[in-house]
Scaffold this active site. Structure first.
Site, PDB file in Angstrom:
ATOM      1  CB  CYS A 104      -0.978  -0.006   1.180  1.00 33.94           C
ATOM      2  SG  CYS A 104      -0.213  -0.005   2.820  1.00 33.94           S
ATOM      3  CG  HIS A 157      -4.463  -0.279   4.030  1.00 35.00           C
ATOM      4  ND1 HIS A 157      -3.596  -0.933   3.182  1.00 35.00           N
ATOM      5  CD2 HIS A 157      -5.563   0.018   3.276  1.00 35.00           C
ATOM      6  CE1 HIS A 157      -4.154  -1.040   1.977  1.00 35.00           C
ATOM      7  NE2 HIS A 157      -5.338  -0.457   2.010  1.00 35.00           N
ATOM      8  CG  HIS A 169      -6.765   0.324  -1.219  1.00 29.91           C
ATOM      9  ND1 HIS A 169      -6.862  -0.721  -0.335  1.00 29.91           N
ATOM     10  CD2 HIS A 169      -7.911   0.274  -1.961  1.00 29.91           C
ATOM     11  CE1 HIS A 169      -8.029  -1.356  -0.520  1.00 29.91           C
ATOM     12  NE2 HIS A 169      -8.678  -0.759  -1.495  1.00 29.91           N
TER      13      HIS A 169
END
Length: 199
Positions: A104, A157, A169
């Site tokens: 990510c 994240h 993402h």
């Protein structure tokens, strides 16, 4: 009447072919199944400082809008939308940031480098420490969205906010994709949004 109309159409077609050439191979969008090459005026030059690629991007906003599942407008950053579209489908790979695989934060660092020329740290937690916090209802395209698994838990994240509640993402279960902040998992784990200084 019919012959006159056909003659007019032929004349217009001939005039247009005189003024326009197809973009040479290699200049067209590199997205698989992407938009067709855009005609580029051969008699007209772009003003100094203008980028023909940006012009083509603005013409392709509808394609990026469809690919990303958002309602993009010509005011949106077409370069950002194009770059994210080109990364869609890249598999997840922890610690990497290439189109053969990315995690990510690797995805976010590459997009920001390509679009804005900004180098970000390859860590979602470190990124969070270098952004200006913005409220969820003030998020803009290009802001970062951060997630954690509960109060007191570390950020795990990060993604790039698009619009319409959607963000791009690299997910462990599917690689680079667009998801909605309204999905229960992301709604539950959303922590904060932040804006990188892009000046």
């Amino acid at each position: 009447m019919k012959n006159t109309l056909l003659c007019c159409l032929a004349a217009v077609s001939l005039a247009l072919s005189f003024f326009f050439d197809y973009v040479p191979n290699g200049k067209a969008a590199s997205v698989a199944g992407g938009p067709a090459p855009i005609a580029e005026a051969s008699f007209f030059s772009f003003p100094e400082g203008d980028n023909p690629a940006s012009f083509r991007d603005s013409l392709n906003v509808g394609y990026y809008s469809q690919a990303l599942g958002i309602k993009a407008s010509y005011d949106d950053n077409a370069s950002l939308l194009r770059t994210i579209t080109e990364w869609l489908g890249t598999p997840y790979r922890f610690g990497s940031n290439s189109k053969s695989g990315t995690d990510c934060s690797g995805f976010v660092t590459r997009v920001f480098k390509e679009v804005y020329g900004i180098s970000l740290v390859h860590s979602s937690r470190s990124m969070f420490n270098h952004v200006k916090r913005v409220s969820k209802d003030e998020m803009q395209t290009g802001d970062l969205v951060f997630f954690r698994r509960g109060p007191g838990q570390p950020i795990y994240h990060v993604g790039i906010y698009l619009k319409d509640g959607k963000f791009a993402h690299s997910a462990t279960n599917g690689g680079v994709m667009v998801s909605s902040l309204q999905q229960p998992y992301y709604q539950r784990n959303f922590y904060a949004a932040g804006r990188v200084n892009r000046n």
